[in-house]
Design an enzyme around this catalytic site. Sequence first.
Site, PDB file in Angstrom:
ATOM      1  N   VAL A  30      -1.199  41.297  32.449  1.00 16.43           N
ATOM      2  CA  VAL A  30       0.203  41.252  32.049  1.00 16.43           C
ATOM      3  C   VAL A  30       0.333  41.128  30.534  1.00 16.43           C
ATOM      4  CG1 VAL A  30       2.325  39.878  32.162  1.00 16.43           C
ATOM      5  CG2 VAL A  30       1.014  40.318  34.246  1.00 16.43           C
ATOM      6  N   GLU A  31      -0.576  40.423  29.900  1.00 17.79           N
ATOM      7  CA  GLU A  31      -0.437  40.135  28.471  1.00 17.79           C
ATOM      8  C   GLU A  31      -0.994  41.252  27.583  1.00 17.79           C
ATOM      9  OE1 GLU A  31      -0.970  35.944  27.338  1.00 17.79           O
ATOM     10  OE2 GLU A  31      -1.383  35.563  29.454  1.00 17.79           O
ATOM     11  N   MET A  32      -2.319  41.370  27.480  1.00 18.56           N
ATOM     12  CA  MET A  32      -2.898  42.377  26.590  1.00 18.56           C
ATOM     13  C   MET A  32      -3.745  43.415  27.334  1.00 18.56           C
ATOM     14  SD  MET A  32      -3.696  39.791  23.394  1.00 18.56           S
ATOM     15  CE  MET A  32      -3.520  40.900  22.007  1.00 18.56           C
TER      16      MET A  32
ATOM     17  N   ILE B  70       2.066  43.765  27.620  1.00 17.42           N
ATOM     18  CA  ILE B  70       1.989  45.223  27.532  1.00 17.42           C
ATOM     19  C   ILE B  70       2.973  45.881  28.496  1.00 17.42           C
ATOM     20  CG2 ILE B  70      -0.368  45.328  26.676  1.00 17.42           C
ATOM     21  CD1 ILE B  70      -1.299  45.710  29.594  1.00 17.42           C
TER      22      ILE B  70
END
Length: 327
Positions: free
Chosen positions: A136-138, A94
């Site tokens: 960091v990812e979703m 994201i």
Amino acid sequence: MSKSHNDPANIKRLRLPWRFFLLLGGSLLPGSTLFAMEPIQPIPQHVEYDKQKAALGKKLFFDPILSQDQTVSCATCHDPKTGGADYRAISEGIFNRPGQMNSPTVFNSYFNFRQFWNGRASNLASQVSGPLHNPVEMGLTLEEVDRRLNQHPEYPRQFKSIYGKPRVNIDDMADAIAEFEKALYTPNAKFDRYLRGELELDKAALDGYRLFKKIGCAACHNGINVGGNSYQYLGAVIPVKWRKDQGDLHQRTGDPFDKNRYKVPSLRNIALTGPYLHDGSAASLDKVLKKMAFHNLGFELSEDQLTQLMAFLNTLTGDMPAILDTP
């Protein structure tokens, strides 16, 4: 006098290629099973899965609703067009936040003994929540996942029809995605067909496979997934520098013995899944082969050896998962 049936000359004339016995299911090989003589087994041509759950999981897999800024889906880092992996060395989440690891392929992940490079998830369903909550990812909380799914115009009805519950919950969401991922198997690679006795490999690929076994690659890359079934060291012979932020087994266990130990990646569809290694540091197939031969086997490959190994690895590309062609 006619020759005895035990005469060596007669036995020689009756000797049949071992592939003939494999075509008979190995039934004439005492004490053996099909493909038992080889370190690699074919991917099954059919895997049973719940089609309704998988169809729902497919929709969720491609839906960016599961990311905080609604720009990232599971497919962002596991793109079917690039073999179920990420074309970038390091995946981005994201708000374009860079991660730390290269995303491994989701194709055939059902056959892995653990999930993630350090094996922190025991199965596909438990793997789903990792990226979902990673900032960091979703970057979604449990509460936000619940709110978004239950306020969606279609998901509550679809989940109720399958799971029979009045509200969508995160466990059922993970179960649906995992069922879709179970369906992402890639059968009928040229090498699988060779193992089943349906075709012969060309000389370069066959020489490459023999070399693959001879120099020790098959010690770690074996089984149905040609990997994915053990932890091994990167730099087993010639060490590589250890970095604590690179998601190895040590990060999970805290044991110094586990530094630079990773789940062995699958070599299935490897021609499609570059860049390679946990950090994406090997941009191409020839580079990762050179690196692994040097650090894990202790020698440099000749150009002929490199060509042969690449010819073999190119036979590991299977059919695209059939579920991707369904609505």
